[in-house]
Design an enzyme around this catalytic site. Structure first.
Site, mmCIF file in Angstrom:
data_model
loop_
_atom_site.group_PDB
_atom_site.id
_atom_site.type_symbol
_atom_site.label_atom_id
_atom_site.label_comp_id
_atom_site.label_asym_id
_atom_site.label_seq_id
_atom_site.Cartn_x
_atom_site.Cartn_y
_atom_site.Cartn_z
ATOM 1 N N GLY A 170 0.801 -1.214 0.000
ATOM 2 C CA GLY A 170 0.000 0.000 0.000
ATOM 3 C C GLY A 170 0.833 1.262 0.000
ATOM 4 O O GLY A 170 0.395 2.306 -0.492
ATOM 5 N N GLU A 205 1.821 1.819 -3.548
ATOM 6 C CA GLU A 205 0.604 2.251 -4.246
ATOM 7 C C GLU A 205 0.274 3.708 -3.935
ATOM 8 O O GLU A 205 -0.171 4.455 -4.803
ATOM 9 C CB GLU A 205 -0.558 1.336 -3.853
ATOM 10 C CG GLU A 205 -0.421 -0.067 -4.431
ATOM 11 C CD GLU A 205 -1.395 -1.063 -3.828
ATOM 12 O OE1 GLU A 205 -2.171 -1.652 -4.607
ATOM 13 O OE2 GLU A 205 -1.395 -1.258 -2.595
ATOM 14 N N GLU A 262 2.661 -8.294 -2.030
ATOM 15 C CA GLU A 262 1.409 -8.932 -1.617
ATOM 16 C C GLU A 262 1.327 -10.405 -2.018
ATOM 17 O O GLU A 262 0.704 -11.211 -1.326
ATOM 18 C CB GLU A 262 0.209 -8.180 -2.223
ATOM 19 C CG GLU A 262 -0.024 -6.802 -1.651
ATOM 20 C CD GLU A 262 0.679 -5.697 -2.420
ATOM 21 O OE1 GLU A 262 0.299 -4.533 -2.261
ATOM 22 O OE2 GLU A 262 1.628 -6.010 -3.186
#
Length: 262
Positions: free
Chosen positions: A113, A116, A136
């Site tokens: 994240g 991202e 992930e």
């Protein structure tokens, strides 16, 4: 007026907002509260016309954001997993679609994240200690906050798939080489460099910058003919603004323009 947040520190210096994700004990991991507060901070900033650029960074020396909070995610079911992904994507879309530019000052780990989140920003400045990755796949999941979509758009499908399929963590030099970051600076100079860029942007026409961001963000998802039509429309619209009159007058009069975003 900026409110107090539990997981963020938000400071406005002149016309630049600095958002610091402040969970250093958890390497600034993204949980539900962080995502909701990021979305709220974005809304507050978007409503404040005096702010002309944003810098986003993480607290501490180890991490920008080390990822989403695995403790929170571990026992989610299918519906809860989709809700968490949707929450993250909504928050990141608010950041990506702010009218003003957002600069990620990546001070350490930007994983999952965190990577991202950097990709939802307009410009990425990396410390020489920064690390990037989408690990992930090693947790039995996949990116859920836009990584499978923004990464290929930034670095191309082939390199993106390698990073996404292997979960490999890359250093700042490799991130720069593939176009994931704009520049690398010494860790001690990271915020100084980010602020220099933000100040340069803040000195330009706010409307010109905002319309340019809109043209890039929306135009890259259109075919070239429609993208150019969008540019023509936005370009023409700026000729109704005081910023255009001031900018061109200042150029011809050989003086510094004083833009007001009008």
């Amino acid at each position: 007026m900026m409110r107090e947040f539990n997981t963020l520190e938000v400071a406005v210096e002149e016309n630049i907002a600095v958002i610091t994700i402040n969970r250093p004990k958890f390497l600034n991991a993204l949980n539900t509260e962080v995502l909701r507060e990021l979305a709220e901070a974005a809304d507050i900033i978007d409503a404040d016309s005096s702010i002309r650029a944003v810098i986003l960074t993480g607290s501490g020396e180890k991490a920008f954001v080390a990822g989403a909070d695995i403790v929170e995610m571990q026992n989610k079911n299918v519906l809860e997993g989709r809700e968490f992904s949707s929450l993250g994507n909504k928050a990141f879309s608010k950041i990506e679609n702010l009218k003003i530019p957002v600069i990620a000052a990546v001070n350490g780990f930007a994983l999952g994240g965190g990577c991202e989140l950097t990709m939802a920003c307009d410009i990425r400045i990396a410390s020489n200690k920064a690390k990037f990755g989408q690990p992930e796949i090693g947790l039995g999941i996949m990116p859920g906050f836009g990584g499978s979509q923004r990464l290929p758009r930034l670095v191309g499908k082939g390199i993106a798939k390698e990073i996404l399929f292997t979960g490999e963590i890359i250093n700042a030099e490799r991130a720069y080489e593939i176009g994931l970051v704009n520049r690398i600076v010494d860790a001690t100079e990271l915020l100084v460099e980010a602020k220099k860029i933000a100040q340069t942007i803040a000195s330009k026409s706010p409307l010109g910058v905002s319309f340019t961001k809109k043209a890039v963000n929306e135009g890259t998802n259109l075919d070239l003919e429609r993208a150019v039509s969008l540019e023509v429309e936005l370009f023409g619209s700026l000729f109704s603004t005081k910023d255009q009159k001031e900018g061109m007058s200042a150029f011809l009069e050989k003086r510094q323009a004083a833009f007001k975003g009008e």
